[in-house]
Design an enzyme around this catalytic site. Structure first.
Site, mmCIF file in Angstrom:
data_model
loop_
_atom_site.group_PDB
_atom_site.id
_atom_site.type_symbol
_atom_site.label_atom_id
_atom_site.label_comp_id
_atom_site.label_asym_id
_atom_site.label_seq_id
_atom_site.Cartn_x
_atom_site.Cartn_y
_atom_site.Cartn_z
ATOM 1 N N SER A 187 0.852 -1.181 0.000
ATOM 2 C CA SER A 187 0.000 0.000 0.000
ATOM 3 C C SER A 187 0.893 1.238 0.000
ATOM 4 O O SER A 187 2.107 1.154 0.225
ATOM 5 C CB SER A 187 -0.897 0.001 1.237
ATOM 6 O OG SER A 187 -0.117 0.213 2.406
ATOM 7 N N GLY A 237 -9.211 -5.160 4.053
ATOM 8 C CA GLY A 237 -9.228 -6.171 3.001
ATOM 9 C C GLY A 237 -9.204 -5.640 1.584
ATOM 10 O O GLY A 237 -9.170 -6.435 0.634
ATOM 11 N N ALA A 238 -9.198 -4.313 1.397
ATOM 12 C CA ALA A 238 -9.210 -3.775 0.035
ATOM 13 C C ALA A 238 -7.964 -4.195 -0.743
ATOM 14 O O ALA A 238 -8.048 -4.580 -1.915
ATOM 15 C CB ALA A 238 -9.318 -2.249 0.073
ATOM 16 N N ASP A 240 -6.183 -6.843 -0.196
ATOM 17 C CA ASP A 240 -6.267 -8.287 -0.437
ATOM 18 C C ASP A 240 -7.149 -8.575 -1.652
ATOM 19 O O ASP A 240 -6.812 -9.417 -2.497
ATOM 20 C CB ASP A 240 -6.825 -8.998 0.790
ATOM 21 C CG ASP A 240 -6.047 -8.673 2.053
ATOM 22 O OD1 ASP A 240 -4.806 -8.598 1.979
ATOM 23 O OD2 ASP A 240 -6.679 -8.487 3.113
ATOM 24 N N ASN A 264 -7.938 -3.179 -9.061
ATOM 25 C CA ASN A 264 -8.557 -1.929 -8.608
ATOM 26 C C ASN A 264 -10.071 -2.066 -8.513
ATOM 27 O O ASN A 264 -10.711 -1.532 -7.597
ATOM 28 C CB ASN A 264 -8.215 -0.788 -9.563
ATOM 29 C CG ASN A 264 -6.809 -0.263 -9.381
ATOM 30 O OD1 ASN A 264 -6.131 -0.590 -8.411
ATOM 31 N ND2 ASN A 264 -6.345 0.541 -10.321
#
Length: 377
Positions: A187, A237-238, A240, A264
């Protein structure tokens, strides 16, 4: 004709191997539990890969207190409890400003836990320190290409209250393995803990940037991949889900930029739901159709000597963006939010999970106060 016996000593090649423990996730806002959910990167990735029909094997560990029913059966440890995370938010902070604490920790995944098989793709996606350097090294030997989520390598945990902190990758035992992995995902907050300019010499580095999409770094290129509009409810979890979409796209033969766009897409869907997301089946089918159409259009376009997908952005990349945007219009499952007072409602956590994921009728997962990760049960 006599059929030749198959040599059982030669491992069979499978598509994907996902390594990382399942968890119990608890979301707490202003001392009020707003949701409890199945957690762990493997659970979010499974939601994407299962939806897109990508064949995968999962190696995850839980304790006998694990309360969820999952599609991929985990290994039950008799010596430890399931990993539990508490994510703290406040009305004064943004969703990104959460404080994450590991309350309990399950046993790590060891090389002996891995199957005696070969895989096309391997994903090292630990969240609670369960990936060991020797486990990652064994995955590299088993898999043609290995994807690593940087959080699996650089997270450290406060010995008193379990607060999650980060250390630089070069301070870990994973640093010598960097030149042997295929993809490293981080990230924007995690990227400073790895030298991106150094890492991109050895592997493809993908940095996710939330509402700004992601950037793909290879040795000679830097590509920005467009985001999808999203109303953020819970960022858990985004990344993941992004990784699941990225891998699913590469499995189906998409170029890296197109696969990152698919990542995305699923990341944007995940932030709009509390806890583990549920994807509308009609929407997922539209996405599968678009991915299949695209993979057929570009079949044979890769140079024959390449062992990895093309990293150049296809000329019709914008068309794929438009197609996925159109698919996203299909309504997803509604958000179901539960609220109860963490301190004054001790029986509340026996209610069904807020996001609709089926729980087994076992012990509640969040009644224990936060304690040291080193404390005895």
């Amino acid at each position: 004709m006599v059929k030749e016996a198959k040599d059982s000593s030669v491992p069979t090649t499978h598509r994907c191997l996902i390594v990382g423990n399942y968890c119990h996730d608890v979301l707490i806002k202003d001392d009020v539990v707003i949701a409890e959910s199945l957690g762990g990167a493997a659970s979010f990735i499974s939601a994407v890969l299962d939806g897109l029909s990508v064949s995968s094997d999962y190696i995850s560990k839980v304790g006998p207190d694990f309360v969820y029913s999952v599609n991929h059966r985990p290994i039950t440890s008799s010596s430890s409890k399931t990993t539990v995370f508490h994510a703290y938010f406040s009305t004064e902070s943004t969703q990104q400003d959460r404080i994450l604490k590991r309350v309990t920790v399950c046993d790590p995944v060891t090389p002996s836990d891995l199957p005696n098989s070969k895989f096309d793709f391997g994903l090292a996606v630990g969240v609670g320190g369960e990936i060991l350097p020797e486990t990652l090294e064994r995955m590299i030997e088993m898999c043609k290409v290995v994807f690593v989520d940087i959080q699996a390598l650089i997270r450290v945990f406060d010995p008193v209250d379990g607060t999650v902190n980060l250390v630089h990758l070069n301070q870990t035992g994973f640093w010598p393995l960097l030149n042997r992995i295929g993809y490293l995902k981080a990230s924007a907050d995690e990227a400073p803990f790895v030298d991106v300019e150094e890492a991109r010499k050895w592997c493809c580095v993908v940095v996710t940037k939330g509402k700004d999409g992601c950037t793909v770094y290879s040795k000679d290129e830097e590509l920005s991949i467009a985001p999808f509009p999203a109303y953020q409810v819970d960022p858990t979890g985004a990344g993941d889900s992004f990784l699941g979409g990225l891998v699913a796209g590469l499995v189906d033969g998409l170029a890296v930029p197109d696969a990152a766009l698919l990542g995305n897409f699923f990341g944007s869907l995940t932030v709009g739901q509390i806890g583990l997301p549920k994807f509308d089946s009609r929407m997922v089918q539209k996405v599968k159709d678009e991915v299949l159409k695209r993979s057929l259009q570009h079949f044979g376009s890769h140079e024959k000597h390449e062992d990895e997908p093309k990293r150049l952005k296809p000329l019709d990349h914008e068309e794929f963006l438009a197609a996925l945007s159109a698919a996203k219009v299909v309504p997803a499952y509604p958000i179901k939010e539960c609220k109860w007072d963490l301190h004054n409602t001790p029986g509340a956590l026996e209610q069904p999970a807020c996001n609709g994921h089926r729980r087994l009728p076992l012990n509640p997962v969040c009644e224990e106060p936060i304690k040291s990760v080193d404390s005895k049960p």
